[in-house]
Enzyme design. Structure first.
Site, PDB file in Angstrom:
ATOM      1  CD  GLN A 267      -2.996   0.739   2.193  1.00 14.42           C
ATOM      2  OE1 GLN A 267      -3.147  -0.388   2.607  1.00 14.42           O
ATOM      3  NE2 GLN A 267      -3.646   1.678   2.563  1.00 14.42           N
TER       4      GLN A 267
ATOM      5  CB  SER B 263       2.002  -4.947   3.786  1.00 12.61           C
ATOM      6  OG  SER B 263       1.211  -4.777   4.501  1.00 12.61           O
ATOM      7  CG  LEU B 264      -1.462  -5.241  -1.147  1.00 12.26           C
ATOM      8  CD1 LEU B 264      -3.010  -6.051  -1.158  1.00 12.26           C
ATOM      9  CD2 LEU B 264      -1.708  -3.726  -1.684  1.00 12.26           C
TER      10      LEU B 264
ATOM     11  NE  ARG C 134      -3.635  -7.668   4.602  1.00  7.99           N
ATOM     12  CZ  ARG C 134      -2.747  -6.717   4.275  1.00  7.99           C
ATOM     13  NH1 ARG C 134      -3.015  -5.488   3.300  1.00  7.99           N
ATOM     14  NH2 ARG C 134      -1.639  -6.656   4.771  1.00  7.99           N
TER      15      ARG C 134
ATOM     16  CG  HIS D  30       2.219  -4.258   9.088  1.00  5.41           C
ATOM     17  ND1 HIS D  30       1.635  -5.537   8.895  1.00  5.41           N
ATOM     18  CD2 HIS D  30       2.028  -3.427   8.152  1.00  5.41           C
ATOM     19  CE1 HIS D  30       1.568  -5.519   7.538  1.00  5.41           C
ATOM     20  NE2 HIS D  30       1.750  -4.290   7.143  1.00  5.41           N
TER      21      HIS D  30
ATOM     22  CD  GLN E 160       0.841  -9.057   5.726  1.00  4.98           C
ATOM     23  OE1 GLN E 160       0.138  -8.303   5.827  1.00  4.98           O
ATOM     24  NE2 GLN E 160       1.681  -9.744   4.816  1.00  4.98           N
TER      25      GLN E 160
END
Length: 303
Positions: free
Chosen positions: A11, A95-96, A120, A204, A253
């Protein structure tokens, strides 16, 4: 012979206009966006091509947008250098981007990945709205000093290490009051620069609860298979082959710090010598250069 790995962005990589050229040039990209619009129930193509930027930056929109844009960039590499795609022996995503990596690796199909990413994004957007919070990049501190920063910020509010991106490049997540105290505290610890990030909330970190539980529920219904190539997890910087373990790490995560530098070092230790960043932005290329200047990384843009 070089050992190739693909990296997929997270992101913040989104930009209005991404994939417009690819959509005009490649039928496979047009098909991706057609399928995405069908799964999502809104016109992702129009948002990626025309914006507005405020809409594209919202967590629940930017996550599916970057996911699809990265796979569109992958289609362009398939068209221009199919041998590189065929030779790719490992993957990681920030991440994503870990979801994009898993779709490429065959852990989940496109429609499953997109639906999970959409849910998500929605869950993380809702968690962000529930608590005033955010993220700040701190340059010039090691992990030990970043831990100290989080302890020093405690009287103001909760603060966590969120992204361990590279040498002296750590992002912290926390409550708004704690983040307001970060510049002064970080300077006192020797930080060179502090940059607030334009994100909706404290990704996170524990502030993302109950997004992890909502994601666990979605992933429990998703059909996951063993990946055909190793995908290095953000949580522990190692690949996992068991679908149940992959499910667990993807849920963890959401609340856990991203160990990106460690992932890159582990990939290089495992023999990967050539990297491709596939998707919008060039953040991962820049990070790899800071981790190891000699390791080449080719950017495949979502133009």
């Amino acid at each position: 012979m070089s050992k190739i790995a693909f990296l997929f962005p997270g992101q913040g990589a989104q930009a209005v206009g991404m994939c417009k050229e690819l959509d005009a040039e490649l039928p496979s990209v047009r098909e991706l966006f057609d399928r995405a619009n069908e799964v999502l129930g809104f016109d992702l193509r129009a948002l990626c091509f025309e914006g507005p930027a405020e809409a594209l930056e919202a967590t629940d929109i930017s996550q599916p947008a970057i996911f699809v844009a990265s796979l569109a960039a992958l289609e362009s590499l398939k068209a221009t250098d199919p041998a590189a795609v065929e030779a790719c022996a490992g993957a990681a995503g920030l991440s994503l981007g870990e979801y994009t990596a898993h779709v490429f690796a065959g852990t989940m199909d496109f429609a499953t990945g997109l639906e999970v990413v959409r849910r998500r994004g929605q869950a993380m957007q809702a968690a962000s709205k529930a608590t005033p919070s955010g993220m700040t990049s701190v340059l010039g501190l090691d992990e030990e000093k970043a831990d100290e920063l989080c302890r020093l910020a405690a009287p103001h509010g909760r603060l966590w290490k969120a992204n361990m991106l590279g040498p002296g490049n750590i992002v912290v997540s926390g409550e708004a009051a704690a983040l307001a105290a970060v510049p002064g505290l970080a300077e006192g610890l020797g930080a060179m620069k502090v940059v607030p990030l334009a994100v909706a909330g404290a990704f996170h970190s524990d502030i993302m609860k109950p997004a992890d539980e909502q994601l666990a529920e979605v992933l429990s219904r998703a059909d996951l298979k063993a990946p055909r190539i190793p995908v290095y997890s953000n949580v522990d910087a190692r690949p996992h082959s068991d679908p149940e373990q992959i499910r667990e790490t993807l849920v963890t995560q959401v609340l856990h710090g991203v160990r990106w530098e460690e992932s890159m070092r582990n990939m290089m230790a495992d023999g990967f010598t050539t990297f491709y960043e596939i998707g919008p932005g060039r953040v991962l290329t820049a990070l790899l250069k800071r981790i190891d200047r000699k390791t080449p990384c080719t950017h495949v843009p979502a133009r």
